[in-house]
Design a protein around this motif. Structure first.
Motif, mmCIF file in Angstrom:
data_model
loop_
_atom_site.group_PDB
_atom_site.id
_atom_site.type_symbol
_atom_site.label_atom_id
_atom_site.label_comp_id
_atom_site.label_asym_id
_atom_site.label_seq_id
_atom_site.Cartn_x
_atom_site.Cartn_y
_atom_site.Cartn_z
ATOM 1 N N GLU A 32 31.982 18.887 -1.057
ATOM 2 C CA GLU A 32 31.547 18.540 -2.411
ATOM 3 C C GLU A 32 30.267 17.716 -2.444
ATOM 4 O O GLU A 32 29.583 17.633 -3.472
ATOM 5 C CB GLU A 32 32.658 17.763 -3.139
ATOM 6 C CG GLU A 32 32.911 16.347 -2.630
ATOM 7 C CD GLU A 32 33.794 16.284 -1.386
ATOM 8 O OE1 GLU A 32 34.142 15.166 -0.975
ATOM 9 O OE2 GLU A 32 34.137 17.358 -0.850
ATOM 10 N N SER A 33 29.908 17.105 -1.327
ATOM 11 C CA SER A 33 28.796 16.151 -1.329
ATOM 12 C C SER A 33 27.443 16.796 -1.583
ATOM 13 O O SER A 33 26.570 16.213 -2.227
ATOM 14 C CB SER A 33 28.757 15.385 -0.006
ATOM 15 O OG SER A 33 29.925 14.614 0.145
ATOM 16 N N THR B 279 19.993 22.245 3.227
ATOM 17 C CA THR B 279 21.274 21.537 3.279
ATOM 18 C C THR B 279 22.233 22.294 4.187
ATOM 19 O O THR B 279 22.208 23.530 4.249
ATOM 20 C CB THR B 279 21.883 21.393 1.879
ATOM 21 O OG1 THR B 279 22.061 22.694 1.291
ATOM 22 C CG2 THR B 279 20.974 20.560 0.987
ATOM 23 N N GLN C 268 21.426 9.796 -0.434
ATOM 24 C CA GLN C 268 20.847 10.337 -1.663
ATOM 25 C C GLN C 268 19.544 9.624 -2.024
ATOM 26 O O GLN C 268 18.563 10.256 -2.435
ATOM 27 C CB GLN C 268 21.850 10.218 -2.802
ATOM 28 C CG GLN C 268 23.075 11.111 -2.646
ATOM 29 C CD GLN C 268 24.107 10.848 -3.723
ATOM 30 O OE1 GLN C 268 23.784 10.488 -4.853
ATOM 31 N NE2 GLN C 268 25.373 11.021 -3.378
ATOM 32 N N ALA D 129 27.168 20.017 -2.833
ATOM 33 C CA ALA D 129 27.344 21.174 -3.714
ATOM 34 C C ALA D 129 26.399 21.142 -4.906
ATOM 35 O O ALA D 129 25.960 22.190 -5.388
ATOM 36 C CB ALA D 129 28.797 21.245 -4.196
ATOM 37 N N SER D 130 26.081 19.960 -5.396
ATOM 38 C CA SER D 130 25.258 19.862 -6.606
ATOM 39 C C SER D 130 23.777 19.611 -6.317
ATOM 40 O O SER D 130 23.000 19.392 -7.239
ATOM 41 C CB SER D 130 25.787 18.733 -7.505
ATOM 42 O OG SER D 130 25.740 17.491 -6.827
ATOM 43 N N VAL D 131 23.398 19.635 -5.042
ATOM 44 C CA VAL D 131 21.995 19.400 -4.693
ATOM 45 C C VAL D 131 21.152 20.590 -5.130
ATOM 46 O O VAL D 131 21.446 21.735 -4.787
ATOM 47 C CB VAL D 131 21.836 19.176 -3.172
ATOM 48 C CG1 VAL D 131 20.363 19.067 -2.797
ATOM 49 C CG2 VAL D 131 22.584 17.914 -2.754
ATOM 50 N N GLU D 132 20.117 20.321 -5.918
ATOM 51 C CA GLU D 132 19.260 21.392 -6.396
ATOM 52 C C GLU D 132 18.251 21.798 -5.318
ATOM 53 O O GLU D 132 17.777 20.950 -4.553
ATOM 54 C CB GLU D 132 18.518 20.942 -7.654
ATOM 55 C CG GLU D 132 19.445 20.658 -8.843
ATOM 56 C CD GLU D 132 18.677 20.286 -10.076
ATOM 57 O OE1 GLU D 132 17.416 20.255 -10.014
ATOM 58 O OE2 GLU D 132 19.312 20.027 -11.115
#
Length: 285
Positions: free
Chosen positions: A136-137, A149, A115, A139-142
């Motif tokens: 889940e790793s 990704t 990150q 999933a929240s990457v904008e």
């Protein structure tokens, strides 16, 4: 889309493109100086006036892109001679050729170090490929420019998908995953660099296994472990941010160096002289 928007899109996403600017006009011409258009390998945005003259500008721009001729190129058009148009005027067009992002970085692992590496490399003009096997790793990457990704399901297949000259960092949450990736990476001899997070003892253990798996010494020598040391031994500060910072600095030294400054300092005077000579020789009312 206007040329302004197209230029911003290409610059933000590291896409190859040419900015064509009409810098002079004499006599009757389709557009006045300052007219611009953006040319990519497969699209054209805005116009310099149309006709054969514009088609020749597009063809020339794409030839420079295909040949990797970056920087500035001055093109002269007599609208009745070279262009076959009937305006009878004369224009000069400046082509600014941008090759796009040439450096690719693949990061395997979306933990703390991964990150931090992605955050630090975000402003750089690199295409980045980010892999992790945990759904889940990422999933929240904008969404971000030049970032893709990927869910890591098959290490060998993921490695095969990487572009040539790609710089690769392996720093997953699993030693088994790290090993499978490095083993697959050793089979490719066209990558820019291979980095593996970990200690020297980890690398000694991996190296023995990789040798038993049949990897050559030449292939193993391409692997850097630990990463981020710049050849200076161990890092004293082992926080994720420090490892990431030193790793990105190391990558900057490994990535392809930009073209020499001489290629980006504008046009030589010899290239400008014909522009003025052509104007003196023309007799256009």
């Amino acid at each position: 889309m206007t040329w302004h928007a197209a230029l911003h899109h290409c610059q933000q996403n590291g896409l190859p493109h040419v900015l064509a600017t009409q810098v002079s006009a004499l006599g009757s011409t389709p557009r006045e100086p300052g007219a611009r258009m953006v040319i990519t390998p497969d699209s054209v945005i805005d116009t310099l006036g149309g006709g054969t003259f514009e088609w020749q500008t597009i063809e020339t721009a794409r030839r420079h892109l295909a040949g990797g001729h970056t920087g500035f190129h001055l093109e002269a058009f007599s609208l009745g001679g070279r262009s076959g148009q009937c305006c009878g005027g004369f224009v000069n067009v400046m082509l600014e050729v941008f090759p796009g992002a040439r450096t690719h970085l693949a990061v395997f692992g979306a933990g703390h170090v991964g990150q931090a590496i992605m955050a630090l490399s975000h402003p750089l003009p690199w295409h980045r490929h980010w892999f992790d096997s945990r759904p889940e790793s990422l999933a929240s990457v904008e969404p971000a420019p030049r970032l893709a990704t990927h869910r890591l399901n098959d290490p060998a297949a993921a490695v095969r998908s990487l572009p040539s000259d790609c710089h690769v960092l392996v720093l997953t949450h699993s030693h088994d995953e790290d090993y499978a990736l490095v083993n697959a990476l050793c089979e490719r001899d066209d990558l820019g660099s291979i980095g593996l997070i970990g200690s020297q003892s980890k690398w000694h253990s991996f190296k023995r296994r990789l040798q038993r798996a049949g990897n050559s010494e030449a292939a193993l020598e391409r692997v850097r472990c630990p990463i981020g040391t710049l050849g200076q031994g161990k890092l004293q500060d082992k926080t994720p941010y420090s490892i990431a910072l030193s790793t990105v600095a190391e990558l900057l030294t490994l990535a392809d160096a930009p073209a020499s400054l001489a290629d980006h300092r504008g046009l030589e005077s010899a290239a400008l002289k014909p522009l003025f000579d052509d104007f003196k020789e023309l007799d256009i009312p």
